[in-house]
Scaffold this motif. Sequence first.
Motif, PDB file in Angstrom:
ATOM      1  N   SER A   1      37.057  51.206  31.493  1.00 24.37           N
ATOM      2  CA  SER A   1      35.793  52.463  31.477  1.00 24.37           C
ATOM      3  C   SER A   1      35.831  53.217  29.906  1.00 24.37           C
ATOM      4  O   SER A   1      36.340  52.341  29.728  1.00 24.37           O
ATOM      5  CB  SER A   1      36.565  53.425  33.168  1.00 24.37           C
ATOM      6  N   THR A   2      35.774  54.388  30.040  1.00 24.93           N
ATOM      7  CA  THR A   2      35.660  55.370  28.766  1.00 24.93           C
ATOM      8  C   THR A   2      36.183  56.735  29.480  1.00 24.93           C
ATOM      9  O   THR A   2      36.232  57.128  28.717  1.00 24.93           O
ATOM     10  CB  THR A   2      34.801  55.768  28.065  1.00 24.93           C
ATOM     11  N   ASP A   3      36.111  56.556  30.839  1.00 24.10           N
ATOM     12  CA  ASP A   3      36.553  57.917  31.411  1.00 24.10           C
ATOM     13  C   ASP A   3      37.829  57.748  31.320  1.00 24.10           C
ATOM     14  O   ASP A   3      38.166  56.661  32.654  1.00 24.10           O
ATOM     15  CB  ASP A   3      35.948  58.515  32.234  1.00 24.10           C
ATOM     16  N   GLY A   4      38.958  59.058  31.148  1.00 22.65           N
ATOM     17  CA  GLY A   4      40.086  58.498  32.175  1.00 22.65           C
ATOM     18  C   GLY A   4      40.697  59.492  33.586  1.00 22.65           C
ATOM     19  O   GLY A   4      39.146  60.182  33.888  1.00 22.65           O
TER      20      GLY A   4
ATOM     21  N   VAL B   1      39.610  52.735  28.232  1.00 19.90           N
ATOM     22  CA  VAL B   1      40.665  53.104  29.701  1.00 19.90           C
ATOM     23  C   VAL B   1      40.348  51.736  30.335  1.00 19.90           C
ATOM     24  O   VAL B   1      39.283  51.711  31.480  1.00 19.90           O
ATOM     25  CB  VAL B   1      40.496  54.274  30.719  1.00 19.90           C
ATOM     26  N   MET B   2      41.313  51.719  31.062  1.00 18.71           N
ATOM     27  CA  MET B   2      41.450  49.995  31.564  1.00 18.71           C
ATOM     28  C   MET B   2      41.682  50.530  32.739  1.00 18.71           C
ATOM     29  O   MET B   2      43.382  51.063  32.486  1.00 18.71           O
ATOM     30  CB  MET B   2      42.429  49.049  30.862  1.00 18.71           C
ATOM     31  N   GLY B   3      42.126  49.498  33.802  1.00 14.31           N
ATOM     32  CA  GLY B   3      42.618  49.698  34.614  1.00 14.31           C
ATOM     33  C   GLY B   3      42.175  48.909  35.737  1.00 14.31           C
ATOM     34  O   GLY B   3      41.964  47.502  35.824  1.00 14.31           O
TER      35      GLY B   3
ATOM     36  N   ARG C   1      32.365  54.599  40.396  1.00 17.02           N
ATOM     37  CA  ARG C   1      31.275  54.973  39.613  1.00 17.02           C
ATOM     38  C   ARG C   1      31.177  55.516  37.808  1.00 17.02           C
ATOM     39  O   ARG C   1      30.429  55.454  36.972  1.00 17.02           O
ATOM     40  CB  ARG C   1      30.240  56.511  40.034  1.00 17.02           C
ATOM     41  N   ASP C   2      32.735  55.780  38.487  1.00 17.37           N
ATOM     42  CA  ASP C   2      33.728  56.035  36.582  1.00 17.37           C
ATOM     43  C   ASP C   2      33.920  54.012  36.535  1.00 17.37           C
ATOM     44  O   ASP C   2      33.565  54.988  34.346  1.00 17.37           O
ATOM     45  CB  ASP C   2      34.738  56.662  36.484  1.00 17.37           C
ATOM     46  N   VAL C   3      33.042  53.133  36.498  1.00 19.74           N
ATOM     47  CA  VAL C   3      33.504  51.822  36.252  1.00 19.74           C
ATOM     48  C   VAL C   3      32.437  51.311  35.112  1.00 19.74           C
ATOM     49  O   VAL C   3      31.633  51.414  35.730  1.00 19.74           O
ATOM     50  CB  VAL C   3      34.101  50.842  36.923  1.00 19.74           C
ATOM     51  N   ARG C   4      32.686  50.997  33.835  1.00 19.54           N
ATOM     52  CA  ARG C   4      31.853  50.380  33.301  1.00 19.54           C
ATOM     53  C   ARG C   4      31.150  48.986  33.667  1.00 19.54           C
ATOM     54  O   ARG C   4      30.219  47.891  33.898  1.00 19.54           O
ATOM     55  CB  ARG C   4      31.640  50.684  31.419  1.00 19.54           C
ATOM     56  N   TYR C   5      32.322  48.165  33.749  1.00 18.69           N
ATOM     57  CA  TYR C   5      33.140  46.505  34.238  1.00 18.69           C
ATOM     58  C   TYR C   5      33.940  46.091  35.268  1.00 18.69           C
ATOM     59  O   TYR C   5      34.641  46.755  34.991  1.00 18.69           O
ATOM     60  CB  TYR C   5      32.827  46.376  32.819  1.00 18.69           C
ATOM     61  N   TRP C   6      33.609  45.136  35.949  1.00 20.71           N
ATOM     62  CA  TRP C   6      34.727  44.764  36.865  1.00 20.71           C
ATOM     63  C   TRP C   6      34.273  43.980  36.538  1.00 20.71           C
ATOM     64  O   TRP C   6      33.719  42.597  36.784  1.00 20.71           O
ATOM     65  CB  TRP C   6      34.005  45.106  38.273  1.00 20.71           C
ATOM     66  N   GLY C   7      36.007  43.298  36.913  1.00 22.53           N
ATOM     67  CA  GLY C   7      35.987  41.919  36.576  1.00 22.53           C
ATOM     68  C   GLY C   7      36.751  41.243  37.697  1.00 22.53           C
ATOM     69  O   GLY C   7      36.661  41.628  38.698  1.00 22.53           O
ATOM     70  N   GLN C   8      36.558  40.033  37.684  1.00 19.57           N
ATOM     71  CA  GLN C   8      37.127  38.901  39.082  1.00 19.57           C
ATOM     72  C   GLN C   8      38.226  39.628  39.242  1.00 19.57           C
ATOM     73  O   GLN C   8      39.119  40.192  39.097  1.00 19.57           O
ATOM     74  CB  GLN C   8      37.298  37.735  38.557  1.00 19.57           C
ATOM     75  N   GLY C   9      38.562  39.683  40.519  1.00 18.81           N
ATOM     76  CA  GLY C   9      40.229  39.711  41.135  1.00 18.81           C
ATOM     77  C   GLY C   9      40.655  39.013  41.908  1.00 18.81           C
ATOM     78  O   GLY C   9      41.101  38.324  41.521  1.00 18.81           O
ATOM     79  N   THR C  10      42.580  39.521  42.057  1.00 19.53           N
ATOM     80  CA  THR C  10      43.146  38.369  42.183  1.00 19.53           C
ATOM     81  C   THR C  10      43.651  39.017  43.975  1.00 19.53           C
ATOM     82  O   THR C  10      44.124  40.066  43.740  1.00 19.53           O
ATOM     83  CB  THR C  10      44.487  38.640  40.830  1.00 19.53           C
ATOM     84  N   GLN C  11      43.934  37.860  44.523  1.00 20.04           N
ATOM     85  CA  GLN C  11      44.419  38.672  45.739  1.00 20.04           C
ATOM     86  C   GLN C  11      46.238  38.633  45.808  1.00 20.04           C
ATOM     87  O   GLN C  11      46.841  37.899  45.394  1.00 20.04           O
ATOM     88  CB  GLN C  11      44.148  37.657  46.749  1.00 20.04           C
ATOM     89  N   VAL C  12      46.702  40.203  46.553  1.00 17.30           N
ATOM     90  CA  VAL C  12      47.497  40.170  46.321  1.00 17.30           C
ATOM     91  C   VAL C  12      47.792  40.757  48.503  1.00 17.30           C
ATOM     92  O   VAL C  12      47.357  41.505  48.956  1.00 17.30           O
ATOM     93  CB  VAL C  12      48.221  41.516  45.723  1.00 17.30           C
ATOM     94  N   THR C  13      49.266  39.061  48.654  1.00 16.43           N
ATOM     95  CA  THR C  13      48.994  39.821  49.824  1.00 16.43           C
ATOM     96  C   THR C  13      50.875  39.631  50.331  1.00 16.43           C
ATOM     97  O   THR C  13      51.701  38.909  50.133  1.00 16.43           O
ATOM     98  CB  THR C  13      48.819  38.437  50.613  1.00 16.43           C
ATOM     99  N   VAL C  14      51.067  41.288  51.273  1.00 17.94           N
ATOM    100  CA  VAL C  14      52.478  41.554  51.283  1.00 17.94           C
ATOM    101  C   VAL C  14      52.847  41.205  52.903  1.00 17.94           C
ATOM    102  O   VAL C  14      51.421  42.107  53.888  1.00 17.94           O
ATOM    103  CB  VAL C  14      52.568  43.142  50.440  1.00 17.94           C
ATOM    104  N   SER C  15      53.421  40.515  53.525  1.00 19.08           N
ATOM    105  CA  SER C  15      53.719  39.755  54.437  1.00 19.08           C
ATOM    106  C   SER C  15      55.088  40.970  55.240  1.00 19.08           C
ATOM    107  O   SER C  15      55.812  41.451  53.910  1.00 19.08           O
ATOM    108  CB  SER C  15      54.200  39.042  55.004  1.00 19.08           C
ATOM    109  N   SER C  16      55.216  41.371  55.947  1.00 20.99           N
ATOM    110  CA  SER C  16      56.324  42.374  56.864  1.00 20.99           C
ATOM    111  C   SER C  16      57.353  41.861  56.966  1.00 20.99           C
ATOM    112  O   SER C  16      57.201  40.941  57.429  1.00 20.99           O
ATOM    113  CB  SER C  16      55.400  43.063  58.248  1.00 20.99           C
TER     114      SER C  16
END
Length: 122
Positions: free
Chosen positions: A98-101, A32-34, A107-122
């Motif tokens: 993960s393998t869980d839906g 399960v990817m997310g 705690r359900d996550v098996r592997y963490w990738g690197q992040g990408t920044q999202v910035t939303v201005s008002s």
Amino acid sequence: VQLQASGGGLVQAGESLRLSCAASSRIYSSYVMGWFRQAPGKEREFVANIRWNTGRAWYADSVKGRFTVSKDSAKNTVYLQMNSLKPEDTALYFCVHSTDGGQWEERDVRYWGQGTQVTVSS
């Protein structure tokens, strides 16, 4: 499998972004990817995920109707289409697997990738 997220950036409220997450190798059908996100000073929170073999998706209540998670099996890539972005969507977005839906806890996550920044201005 290693995960590389991309597509983040700076946008104005109401605009859209599409995040991509490319896997370094084949994504198994049982995966399960997310996505999780973490805003400054806050804990990580679940955003959305999709079961690789069925395409079933789950979403956090805060993004339902605005975000769509999808996959391209041929490219081993998962996407997060984010529409009607709000300032409160500002965060570092992590691609995970993960393998869980369902609506994940950390705690359900098996592997963490690197992040990408999202910035939303008002």
